[in-house]
Design a protein around this motif. Structure first.
Motif, PDB file in Angstrom:
ATOM      1  N   THR A 154       0.827  -1.213   0.000  1.00 44.37           N
ATOM      2  CA  THR A 154       0.000   0.000   0.000  1.00 44.37           C
ATOM      3  C   THR A 154       0.855   1.254   0.000  1.00 44.37           C
ATOM      4  OG1 THR A 154      -1.789  -1.141   1.151  1.00 44.37           O
ATOM      5  CG2 THR A 154      -1.777   1.261   1.267  1.00 44.37           C
ATOM      6  N   LEU A 155       1.870   1.292   0.845  1.00 46.31           N
ATOM      7  CA  LEU A 155       2.727   2.472   0.929  1.00 46.31           C
ATOM      8  C   LEU A 155       3.498   2.691  -0.367  1.00 46.31           C
ATOM      9  CD1 LEU A 155       4.054   2.095   4.585  1.00 46.31           C
ATOM     10  CD2 LEU A 155       2.516   3.862   3.729  1.00 46.31           C
ATOM     11  N   LEU A 156       4.014   1.617  -0.943  1.00 49.66           N
ATOM     12  CA  LEU A 156       4.738   1.759  -2.205  1.00 49.66           C
ATOM     13  C   LEU A 156       3.814   2.243  -3.318  1.00 49.66           C
ATOM     14  CD1 LEU A 156       7.020  -1.428  -2.135  1.00 49.66           C
ATOM     15  CD2 LEU A 156       7.687   0.948  -1.711  1.00 49.66           C
TER      16      LEU A 156
ATOM     17  N   SER B 150       4.451   9.133   6.589  1.00 44.53           N
ATOM     18  CA  SER B 150       3.572   8.947   5.428  1.00 44.53           C
ATOM     19  C   SER B 150       2.432   9.946   5.455  1.00 44.53           C
ATOM     20  CB  SER B 150       3.010   7.524   5.410  1.00 44.53           C
ATOM     21  OG  SER B 150       4.030   6.590   5.222  1.00 44.53           O
ATOM     22  N   ARG B 151       1.856  10.144   6.620  1.00 48.20           N
ATOM     23  CA  ARG B 151       0.750  11.084   6.707  1.00 48.20           C
ATOM     24  C   ARG B 151       1.184  12.494   6.315  1.00 48.20           C
ATOM     25  NH1 ARG B 151      -1.680  15.006   9.161  1.00 48.20           N
ATOM     26  NH2 ARG B 151      -3.963  14.982   9.196  1.00 48.20           N
ATOM     27  N   VAL B 152       2.344  12.923   6.834  1.00 50.25           N
ATOM     28  CA  VAL B 152       2.857  14.246   6.486  1.00 50.25           C
ATOM     29  C   VAL B 152       3.133  14.332   4.988  1.00 50.25           C
ATOM     30  CG1 VAL B 152       4.860  15.758   6.734  1.00 50.25           C
ATOM     31  CG2 VAL B 152       3.797  14.766   8.765  1.00 50.25           C
ATOM     32  N   THR B 153       3.766  13.304   4.454  1.00 53.13           N
ATOM     33  CA  THR B 153       4.142  13.320   3.031  1.00 53.13           C
ATOM     34  C   THR B 153       2.911  13.385   2.137  1.00 53.13           C
ATOM     35  OG1 THR B 153       6.106  11.997   3.559  1.00 53.13           O
ATOM     36  CG2 THR B 153       5.408  12.077   1.247  1.00 53.13           C
ATOM     37  N   LEU B 154       1.933  12.522   2.389  1.00 52.78           N
ATOM     38  CA  LEU B 154       0.765  12.469   1.517  1.00 52.78           C
ATOM     39  C   LEU B 154      -0.133  13.686   1.688  1.00 52.78           C
ATOM     40  CD1 LEU B 154      -0.044   8.659   1.795  1.00 52.78           C
ATOM     41  CD2 LEU B 154       1.132   9.870  -0.051  1.00 52.78           C
ATOM     42  N   THR B 155      -0.133  14.274   2.869  1.00 55.39           N
ATOM     43  CA  THR B 155      -0.903  15.504   3.059  1.00 55.39           C
ATOM     44  C   THR B 155      -0.255  16.654   2.297  1.00 55.39           C
ATOM     45  OG1 THR B 155      -1.538  14.737   5.259  1.00 55.39           O
ATOM     46  CG2 THR B 155      -1.910  17.057   4.769  1.00 55.39           C
ATOM     47  N   LEU B 156       1.070  16.721   2.318  1.00 56.96           N
ATOM     48  CA  LEU B 156       1.764  17.751   1.543  1.00 56.96           C
ATOM     49  C   LEU B 156       1.538  17.554   0.051  1.00 56.96           C
ATOM     50  CD1 LEU B 156       5.193  18.142   3.393  1.00 56.96           C
ATOM     51  CD2 LEU B 156       3.409  19.860   3.152  1.00 56.96           C
TER      52      LEU B 156
ATOM     53  N   ALA C  85      -1.888   6.586   8.206  1.00 54.93           N
ATOM     54  CA  ALA C  85      -0.868   6.794   7.176  1.00 54.93           C
ATOM     55  C   ALA C  85      -1.435   7.387   5.897  1.00 54.93           C
ATOM     56  CB  ALA C  85      -0.174   5.467   6.868  1.00 54.93           C
ATOM     57  N   ILE C  86      -2.680   7.030   5.552  1.00 51.79           N
ATOM     58  CA  ILE C  86      -3.257   7.446   4.280  1.00 51.79           C
ATOM     59  C   ILE C  86      -4.408   8.397   4.558  1.00 51.79           C
ATOM     60  CG2 ILE C  86      -4.099   6.644   2.052  1.00 51.79           C
ATOM     61  CD1 ILE C  86      -1.431   5.393   2.851  1.00 51.79           C
ATOM     62  N   PRO C  87      -4.201   9.708   4.543  1.00 54.16           N
ATOM     63  CA  PRO C  87      -5.278  10.652   4.879  1.00 54.16           C
ATOM     64  C   PRO C  87      -6.515  10.496   4.010  1.00 54.16           C
ATOM     65  CG  PRO C  87      -3.157  11.779   4.788  1.00 54.16           C
ATOM     66  CD  PRO C  87      -2.933  10.403   4.255  1.00 54.16           C
ATOM     67  N   SER C  88      -6.335  10.144   2.740  1.00 58.19           N
ATOM     68  CA  SER C  88      -7.483  10.044   1.837  1.00 58.19           C
ATOM     69  C   SER C  88      -8.417   8.906   2.204  1.00 58.19           C
ATOM     70  CB  SER C  88      -7.001   9.848   0.400  1.00 58.19           C
ATOM     71  OG  SER C  88      -6.240   8.660   0.277  1.00 58.19           O
ATOM     72  N   ARG C  89      -7.955   7.977   3.042  1.00 58.26           N
ATOM     73  CA  ARG C  89      -8.788   6.846   3.440  1.00 58.26           C
ATOM     74  C   ARG C  89      -9.620   7.140   4.678  1.00 58.26           C
ATOM     75  NH1 ARG C  89      -5.473   1.156   3.172  1.00 58.26           N
ATOM     76  NH2 ARG C  89      -5.325   0.967   0.920  1.00 58.26           N
TER      77      ARG C  89
ATOM     78  N   SER D 235     -10.180  18.771   7.697  1.00 56.42           N
ATOM     79  CA  SER D 235      -8.722  18.792   7.790  1.00 56.42           C
ATOM     80  C   SER D 235      -8.107  17.424   7.614  1.00 56.42           C
ATOM     81  CB  SER D 235      -8.307  19.360   9.152  1.00 56.42           C
ATOM     82  OG  SER D 235      -8.762  18.513  10.174  1.00 56.42           O
ATOM     83  N   GLY D 236      -8.943  16.377   7.616  1.00 52.43           N
ATOM     84  CA  GLY D 236      -8.398  15.043   7.451  1.00 52.43           C
ATOM     85  C   GLY D 236      -7.732  14.509   8.678  1.00 52.43           C
ATOM     86  N   VAL D 237      -8.185  14.905   9.842  1.00 53.31           N
ATOM     87  CA  VAL D 237      -7.601  14.422  11.090  1.00 53.31           C
ATOM     88  C   VAL D 237      -8.564  13.444  11.726  1.00 53.31           C
ATOM     89  CG1 VAL D 237      -6.763  15.053  13.373  1.00 53.31           C
ATOM     90  CG2 VAL D 237      -6.357  16.575  11.444  1.00 53.31           C
ATOM     91  N   SER D 238      -8.084  12.237  12.014  1.00 56.34           N
ATOM     92  CA  SER D 238      -8.926  11.258  12.692  1.00 56.34           C
ATOM     93  C   SER D 238      -9.002  11.596  14.164  1.00 56.34           C
ATOM     94  CB  SER D 238      -8.342   9.851  12.529  1.00 56.34           C
ATOM     95  OG  SER D 238      -8.350   9.473  11.173  1.00 56.34           O
ATOM     96  N   ARG D 239     -10.198  11.419  14.728  1.00 53.57           N
ATOM     97  CA  ARG D 239     -10.368  11.639  16.157  1.00 53.57           C
ATOM     98  C   ARG D 239     -10.491  10.300  16.855  1.00 53.57           C
ATOM     99  NH1 ARG D 239     -11.020  16.507  13.752  1.00 53.57           N
ATOM    100  NH2 ARG D 239     -10.476  18.156  15.197  1.00 53.57           N
TER     101      ARG D 239
END
Length: 1135
Positions: free
Chosen positions: A671-673, A719-725, A759-763, A771-775
């Motif tokens: 998934t990450l790759l 991963s979260r930081v990277t994919l959000t950027l 790791a995957i904000p879009s999910r 904002s895409g932040v899970s609570r």
């Protein structure tokens, strides 16, 4: 005089209205017992029509003209009566000398042509149901007390009021016109149907309605609750002096008192000890209370209040509102004082009462802070209440012990009805995300001769600025949104080149030779399992085993010290696979001794674990190998090659929880790759990952078993930081230094108590914040980092409040240094002339906890002892935070040694001498750096208890070979004892180099070169216990492949993880029902079960779980014995 406006809606009534001081003594009682009280103030009805009256206005004019000639008069009530009407017995006050009232009545009857029944003047007190003599008797007794309280009052009659019902305002009877007697013109005051606050003005108690005093609460607030016991066998009169003294001794700002009676109320409020401290009350001393047992609120600060029925008129809650001390506009604190019903077998009544209260707070006071205080009467063996979702039980944060204890309180022993066990009946709940934080809890009224069967409870709260616009959803309280992630401008110092150069200088990046060896590992393992020379002769036709790299090497983020993690997936059972591995390793070892074959050795086999693992040495590399039995995935080449494309709910993933978690190590990599593309983005990610991991290791922040980050945790965070950027700025401009800079900015200011990391904000759940932040609110976990593939679970369950605070401070400091354009080596603490970070740690902390470990036994036993001891450090950190939450404990994840002892040591290599250090500092920068005596005492007690716990573990602690001790030591003492410069990381190595001895008894493998007999994967599966019996009887392996069938019930572990972490199911609250060996079926809230597993070594094993059910409606979602599964649809259930 001019007529007042007449309202044409509603049927008219002509009434007499009492003066306010009279109505104030009746209205509170009537609001509970008189069904018409919400629409009418206290009154005497002279005339009421329920039909259209012809020429009514003209008739009223005639009445006004007639009564304007009558002299004003007064009367007194002198009797209590009742009459039957429409299913009720109506109890009232009556007047015998009613000649003047009858004169008014005759004028009204004549003008309206009324020829019905004659008037019997009365004032309704309330209604009791027919055929309920007990309720009628209570109401008449109360009415008699009311009569006595107003018997001295004369009711002056100066006018007759015309009232009409306003259907647009809740049906309230409103003034339409007032008809005055001779020489009268002053309008009558109609007391509204409310609950007035009472104020003591240094002379007497006075009704003040809505308090005009706008004083706010203090920033340190104490709230108490106290049940003072109403029982005819133990009269209150004998106990009142001690009860009053106990109330005063609580030293509370606000106190909620239960079981107050008509006898105890005036005695309490007339005491100078009470009114000199509490100048505001919910009750006047002269009123008659509605019930036998009542609630009273006393306060030093003004408040308004009303009564809420949560379980019928005899079970109300008092809802009091105070002004809070923060914000540009005053905020509100809503205090719900309550007394729930006694325990019932099914708990339905009590649960319904609490749910009614919670629903009202949520629907009516959404934006306010909430506190619930009172006698909750909740049994200790049922740990879940409807309040737990949005409020924190103060007794679970800072325990205070039982408040109803028959073993120490004679009155409790004499009054207990259902259980002889001690109970924490009296509780205070505080809104989880609000403006108040718990400081302390304390019992009072618990001396040698307690005046009540309950002890009182006081909690002290500290105010802090609450987030603006707090939104409370049905199952989770969310704070303000974090600022969105955007691409930061590069600093003048940090560059990708600098990150790479420091990694190279520290030999952090694997050499080309090591990379070549690592790349050959998988092929060597494949050759080990199925040597090419045996393919034609070994029965492998129906056996498929795939071996893939996972972890850091598979992602390309490995370092020079990384192991190689591998996963084998096959269609044979786990026991068969491990037996095959052992067999082939032994054969290979014999061949290697002869100078041929593969260099593969077994270091250790971890068999007593949920997920078994082999630790191998392949060449010069350490390899961790796990196995997943999954026949459906490896049978077809096409399926295996496209596993990354299968949907998460594919039936091919219908595997046991442990198998699926093991398989996800490979699925996560795929998934990450897939998401970290194009290749330039993946390259930037790998460089940033290695750089940040170097920072974590050097700064003592790496090691998941100690509550810090592990390699995969770092992968998810980055991963979260990277994919959000990427989603906000695109991937073209992103370089490694951008990711590093953003990593520290993001997680240095992350709200770990509230927000989860995925790791995957879009999910993330589509209904979540923009904002895409899970609570997360379903557990009390200090940190939540969610796994990538289902089943979702928290990967950072070892994190503690202490370790999270340490990491947050370090990330915030790194972010600040990068903002100040410091170089990367300085940020990491690797400047050539600088001190090592662990030396800085030693100098920063003036007080430390030292954990000494000495071992002089065998290597294998020693490694087990060290592993066990280090696994318990997380528990110590949790216990220290619970004991002293004001102190941050900074554990350095290294075993230290005295350099002088190492040089002078003549011991052989198997003797270990070392110690671990925990630095102590205040959690808040505003607190004193010196330990208070109370903090020192609590810390000492905590480490003594932990030390005793370690020494009592007979499995690992043997006083003949092991000595462990803990103590608090100052930096000066440590300097004198060892010398800070002499403290170095312990480089001790075991004499066996980490290899377990070969256990010849574990598997009966012949020394001859016979073929290994691999069972047919199509044979039916047998249980582990059957397998052991078969092995012992026949010395052969009979285990076969696990194949899920429609009738097989998914395990409790599968269900628990999905209920906790599934994005949809995880939004609800659940209860765990489990079997107690002595008490039978018990219940515990799911998140409390999770914390019990983390914090206690003797946690309840999962095989005792019987069922899971919804907290709100009690619906069973999984039941072991009934084969119900509404989560996955296995067994007899349908998901």
């Amino acid at each position: 005089m001019p007529k007042e406006s007449e309202n044409d809606t509603g049927w008219p009534a002509l009434v007499l209205i009492p003066p306010p001081e009279f109505a104030q003594r009746l209205n509170q009682f009537r609001l509970v017992h008189d069904k018409s009280a919400p629409g009418w103030t206290a009154h005497i009805t002279l005339y009421r029509s329920f039909v259209e009256v012809p020429h009514f206005s003209a008739a009223v004019d005639a009445i006004e003209e007639e009564i304007s000639q009558i002299e004003p008069f007064s009367f007194k009530f002198d009797d209590v009566g009742h009459f039957s009407l429409r299913g009720y017995e109506t109890v009232h006050l009556s007047v015998s000398d009613d000649a003047n009232i009858q004169q008014l009545w005759s004028i009204i009857a004549k003008a309206l042509n009324y020829t019905g029944q004659p008037l019997t003047p009365h004032l309704t007190i309330g209604q009791a149901p027919h055929n309920d003599p007990e309720a009628l008797s209570l109401l008449r007794r109360k009415a008699q007390k009311i009569l006595e309280s107003v018997s001295s009052f004369e009711w002056p009659v100066r006018s007759v009021l015309l009232l009409k019902k306003d259907e647009n305002d809740g049906g309230i009877m409103k003034r339409c016109r007032e008809l005055y007697l001779i020489r009268e013109s002053q309008s009558s005051y109609i007391l509204p149907p409310w609950f007035p606050t009472v104020h003591h003005d240094d002379t007497t108690w006075k009704f003040c309605g809505q308090p005009s005093d706008e004083r706010v609460l203090p920033s340190i607030l104490s709230i108490a609750t106290y049940n003072i016991l109403h029982d005819d066998l133990f009269p209150i009169s004998h106990r009142l002096p001690d009860i009053i003294q106990a109330i005063v001794s609580s030293d509370a700002d606000i106190i909620c008192i239960q079981e107050v009676t008509d006898d105890s109320l005036p005695a309490i409020l007339s005491s100078s000890l009470i009114y000199s401290r509490f100048t505001y009350s919910s009750r006047h001393p002269d009123v008659v209370l509605e019930n036998e047992r009542n609630i009273l609120i006393l306060s030093r600060f003004p408040f308004s209040w009303y009564k809420l029925d949560i379980g019928g008129k005899h079970k109300p809650a008092f809802i009091a509102t105070f002004l809070e001390p923060f914000g540009s506009k005053y905020s509100k604190l809503v205090l719900a004082a309550t007394h729930l019903s006694r325990a019932s077998p099914d708990m339905e009544r009590k649960t319904a009462e609490m749910e009614a209260l919670m629903n009202h707070l949520h629907d009516t006071h959404l934006d306010a802070d909430w506190i619930i205080a009172g006698d909750i009467n909740w049994p200790e063996n049922i740990r879940v209440t409807p309040a737990d979702n949005l409020l924190e039980d103060c007794g679970l944060v800072i325990p205070y012990g039982p408040t109803f204890d028959p073993s120490t309180n004679p009155l409790a022993a004499a009054t207990m009805q259902t259980s002889t066990h001690s109970q924490r009946c009296d509780r205070v709940y505080v809104k989880r995300i609000g403006g108040w934080a718990l400081q302390s809890t304390q019992l009072f009224g618990n001396g040698d001769s307690p005046p009540s069967d309950h002890y009182g409870l006081k909690v002290v709260l500290e105010c802090h600025i609450a987030p603006a616009n707090i939104i409370v959803e049905s199952d989770v309280a969310l704070g303000a949104e974090p600022q969105p992630i955007t691409l930061l401008p590069p600093t003048s110092k940090l560059t990708t080149t600098e990150l790479v150069e420091l990694s190279l200088a520290q030999s952090w990046i694997p050499s080309a030779e090591r990379e070549q060896k690592m790349s050959a590992v998988v092929e060597m393992l494949r050759s080990l399992i199925f040597p090419s020379s045996e393919i034609s002769t070994t029965n492998t036709g129906n056996v498929q085993i795939r071996i893939e790299c996972v972890g850091s090497y598979a992602l390309g983020v490995h370092t020079s010290v990384s192991d190689v993690d591998c996963l084998a997936v096959g269609n044979v059972s786990s026991s068969t696979f491990w037996a095959l591995m052992k067999y082939q390793i032994r054969r290979n070892t014999k061949a290697t001794e002869k100078g041929c074959n593969l260099d593969v050795r077994l270091r250790r086999f971890v068999k007593d674990a949920v997920v078994q693992m082999m630790n191998l040495e392949v060449g010069e590399l350490t390899v961790d190998l796990q196995y997943c039995p999954a026949k459906s995935l490896v049978g077809e080449e096409y399926v295996w090659n496209n596993i990354h494309s299968l949907p998460a709910d594919s039936p091919l993933f219908l595997l046991p929880h442990s198998s699926l978690v093991t398989l996800n190590a490979y699925r996560d990599v795929l998934t990450l790759l897939k998401f970290l593309q194009p290749p330039s983005l993946l390259s930037a990610f790998r460089t940033a990952h290695r750089a940040i991991k170097l920072f974590l290791v050097v700064q003592g922040l790496f090691g998941s078993r100690f509550g810090f980050l592990g390699g995969f945790h770092l992968t998810i965070l980055l991963s979260r930081v990277t994919l959000t950027l990427v989603s906000t700025s695109g991937s073209e401009e992103l370089e490694s230094h951008h990711l590093v800079r953003q990593f520290f900015l993001t997680y240095g200011h992350w709200n770990w108590e509230r927000d989860a990391v995925s790791a995957i904000p879009s999910r993330e759940v589509e209904s979540g914040p923009a904002s895409g932040v899970s609570r997360h609110s379903s557990t009390k976990a200090a940190m939540v980092v969610l796994s990538i593939e289902r089943p979702s679970s928290n990967l950072t369950s070892n994190a503690s409040r202490n370790s999270v605070e340490v990491m947050r401070r370090a990330f915030e400091k790194a972010d600040r240094m990068l903002e100040e354009c410091r170089n990367w080596a300085e940020v990491c603490g690797l400047e050539p002339e600088g001190e090592a970070p662990y030396q800085v740690f030693l100098k920063q902390h003036k007080v430390l906890i030292k954990l000494d470990i000495n071992f002089w036994g065998g290597s294998m036993k020693g490694r087990a002892v060290i592993g066990w001891l280090e696994s318990r450090i997380v528990s110590l950190l949790v216990q220290l935070y619970t004991a002293v939450p004001s102190i941050n404990v900074r554990f350095w994840p290294v075993r230290f040694a005295d350099a002088a002892e190492i040089i002078d040591s003549t011991d052989d290599a198997r003797n270990l001498h070392g110690f671990y250090l925990f630095g102590l500092s205040p959690f808040s920068s505003a607190s004193s750096s010196k330990l208070r005596e109370s903090e020192l005492a609590a810390l000492t007690q905590c480490i003594r208890s932990f030390e005793a716990e370690l020494r009592s573990n007979v499995k690992y602690y043997d006083s003949q070979t092991t000595f462990i001790s803990l103590g608090i030591i100052t930096q000066k003492s440590l300097e004198k004892e060892t010398g800070l410069a002499n403290i170095i990381p312990n480089s001790f190595t075991w004499s066996d180099n980490g290899f377990d001895p070969v256990d010849d008894d574990e598997e009966d493998v012949e020394e001859k070169d016979d073929e290994f007999d691999i069972p047919d994967p199509e044979q039916p599966m047998i249980s582990a216990s059957q397998r052991k019996k078969a092995l012992a009887a026949s010395k052969r392996n009979k285990a076969t492949l696990y194949t899920p069938t429609p009738g097989k019930l998914r395990t409790s572990a599968d269900v628990m993880n999905r209920l906790l972490w599934d994005p949809v199911l995880g939004k609800k609250e659940y209860i765990v029902g489990y079997e107690d060996r002595f008490l039978g079926i018990q219940e515990l809230k799911l998140r409390d079960w999770v914390m019990k597993e983390v914090e206690h070594e003797s946690f309840i094993p999962q095989h005792r779980i019987v069922y899971f059910k919804h907290l709100t409606n009690g619906e069973i979602v999984w039941h072991r014995r009934k084969k119900i599964d509404k989560v996955f649809g296995s067994g007899l259930g349908s998901g």
